[in-house]
Design a protein around this motif. Structure first.
Motif, PDB file in Angstrom:
ATOM      1  N   GLY A   1     -54.036 -73.632 -29.523  1.00  0.00           N
ATOM      2  CA  GLY A   1     -53.856 -74.598 -28.444  1.00  0.00           C
ATOM      3  C   GLY A   1     -55.128 -75.388 -28.220  1.00  0.00           C
TER       4      GLY A   1
ATOM      5  N   PHE B   1     -50.578 -69.185 -30.918  1.00  0.00           N
ATOM      6  CA  PHE B   1     -49.224 -68.993 -30.396  1.00  0.00           C
ATOM      7  C   PHE B   1     -48.086 -69.181 -31.394  1.00  0.00           C
ATOM      8  CE2 PHE B   1     -47.955 -73.451 -30.076  1.00  0.00           C
ATOM      9  CZ  PHE B   1     -49.179 -74.105 -30.126  1.00  0.00           C
TER      10      PHE B   1
ATOM     11  N   ILE C   1     -44.663 -75.483 -23.559  1.00  0.00           N
ATOM     12  CA  ILE C   1     -45.631 -75.493 -24.667  1.00  0.00           C
ATOM     13  C   ILE C   1     -46.646 -76.644 -24.571  1.00  0.00           C
ATOM     14  CG2 ILE C   1     -45.862 -75.626 -27.199  1.00  0.00           C
ATOM     15  CD1 ILE C   1     -43.259 -73.956 -27.377  1.00  0.00           C
TER      16      ILE C   1
ATOM     17  N   VAL D   1     -50.235 -76.104 -23.134  1.00  0.00           N
ATOM     18  CA  VAL D   1     -51.348 -75.390 -23.793  1.00  0.00           C
ATOM     19  C   VAL D   1     -51.974 -76.230 -24.910  1.00  0.00           C
ATOM     20  CG1 VAL D   1     -50.303 -73.133 -23.280  1.00  0.00           C
ATOM     21  CG2 VAL D   1     -49.961 -74.135 -25.555  1.00  0.00           C
TER      22      VAL D   1
ATOM     23  N   TRP E   1     -45.108 -65.681 -29.138  1.00  0.00           N
ATOM     24  CA  TRP E   1     -45.049 -67.152 -29.015  1.00  0.00           C
ATOM     25  C   TRP E   1     -44.765 -67.525 -27.554  1.00  0.00           C
ATOM     26  CZ3 TRP E   1     -39.785 -69.753 -30.052  1.00  0.00           C
ATOM     27  CH2 TRP E   1     -39.876 -71.140 -29.959  1.00  0.00           C
TER      28      TRP E   1
ATOM     29  N   THR F   1     -47.440 -69.030 -24.394  1.00  0.00           N
ATOM     30  CA  THR F   1     -47.252 -70.428 -23.993  1.00  0.00           C
ATOM     31  C   THR F   1     -46.516 -70.600 -22.670  1.00  0.00           C
ATOM     32  OG1 THR F   1     -45.197 -70.497 -25.292  1.00  0.00           O
ATOM     33  CG2 THR F   1     -47.191 -71.321 -26.371  1.00  0.00           C
ATOM     34  N   SER F   2     -45.902 -69.543 -22.165  1.00  0.00           N
ATOM     35  CA  SER F   2     -45.024 -69.711 -21.006  1.00  0.00           C
ATOM     36  C   SER F   2     -45.108 -68.491 -20.094  1.00  0.00           C
ATOM     37  CB  SER F   2     -43.584 -69.853 -21.516  1.00  0.00           C
ATOM     38  OG  SER F   2     -42.671 -69.848 -20.455  1.00  0.00           O
TER      39      SER F   2
ATOM     40  N   ARG G   1     -51.286 -68.011 -21.815  1.00  0.00           N
ATOM     41  CA  ARG G   1     -51.323 -69.044 -20.789  1.00  0.00           C
ATOM     42  C   ARG G   1     -51.504 -68.424 -19.412  1.00  0.00           C
ATOM     43  NH1 ARG G   1     -46.650 -73.126 -19.020  1.00  0.00           N
ATOM     44  NH2 ARG G   1     -47.856 -74.083 -17.378  1.00  0.00           N
TER      45      ARG G   1
END
Ligand SMILES: N[C@@H](CCC(=O)N[C@@H](CS)C(=O)NCC(=O)O)C(=O)O
Length: 230
Positions: free
Chosen positions: A11, A18, A120, A123, A193, A197-198, A230
């Motif tokens: 990122g 990620f 996504i 990031v 993943w 990111t979430s 994140r």
């Protein structure tokens, strides 16, 4: 440069890694006990991996060998380092693991993407953010925010789609049986993943998959758990 290098999607923060496919490869290398370095790679860095003849990561450079595609890398590592711990168990194990590879790519990733894809861009750095939004909105045919707008409802169908995995993990701690194998790394890559990111919670705490994910996060001295999220 180290003798074995993994080009790994990053990122805006270069320590945030990620890619679900790169996570498969990373866990596979740890399983094989093969030392490696990683190089942060961004979506728009196509020239940096042009030497591999394609534009996706993971790319593994192992001495003179250049291998791309997570399955091809898994196969290469198995053939090249047969004495290191096998991630497939045996040849039939490798053939059966293909099913998990296709199930995760064809069912788990698309289902998960519909729940997290709009998170996504947060990031990513500026140029990757523009590239990601444009390429993914073209792929889905709608704005990212629209794709995830019903996620509080769609989560139920997503969780239901994981039922075959859940049934297996009710009977054994890992898809590989008593220890994690490449099948586990394939599935785990998807959850990592999302985790990186979430903040949208994909699994309920009482789900056996939640407990399995905890075990995977603890693997290799908590390697994935320590990885920035994140
Ligand atoms: N089938 C490939 C898929 C690899 C892949 O799609 N990688 C993504 C990162 S998760 C990528 O490099 N995307 C670059 C892009 O979208 O331009 C594999 O298993 O390695």
């Amino acid at each position: 440069m180290a003798n074995r290098v993994l080009y790994d999607l990053a990122g805006a923060d270069s320590t945030l890694r990620f890619s679900p496919y790169c996570w498969r490869t990373r866990m596979a290398l740890l399983h094989k006990e093969l030392p490696f370095a990683t190089l942060p790679w961004r979506f728009t860095d196509k020239e940096t991996i042009a030497f591999s003849g394609q534009g996706l990561v993971p790319v593994l450079v192992d001495g003179e060998q250049i291998i791309s595609d997570s399955w091809a890398i898994a196969d290469y590592l198995e053939q090249t380092y047969p004495d290191a711990p096998s991630r497939f168990g045996c040849n039939s194990g490798q053939a059966l693991t293909r099913f998990i590879n296709e199930f995760v790519d064809g069912v788990v990733h698309p289902g998960m993407a519909r729940l997290i894809v709009s998170d996504i861009p947060h990031v990513l750095g500026e140029s990757d953010r523009a590239y990601f939004r444009e390429s993914r909105e073209k792929r889905f045919g709608k704005p990212l925010e629209e794709i995830t707008s019903n996620r509080d409802i769609e989560i139920t169908a997503f969780r239901r789609s994981l039922e075959p995995l859940r049934r297996v993990l009710t009977k054994q701690p890992f898809l590989g049986g008593s220890t994690a194998l490449y099948a586990d790394y394939i599935l785990f890559g998807a959850f990592q993943w999302a985790r990186c990111t979430s903040t949208f919670e994909l699994l309920a705490e009482e789900d056996v998959l939640f407990a399995w994910r905890e075990r995977m996060l603890d693997a290799f001295s908590g390697h994935a758990r320590k990885s920035p999220c994140r």
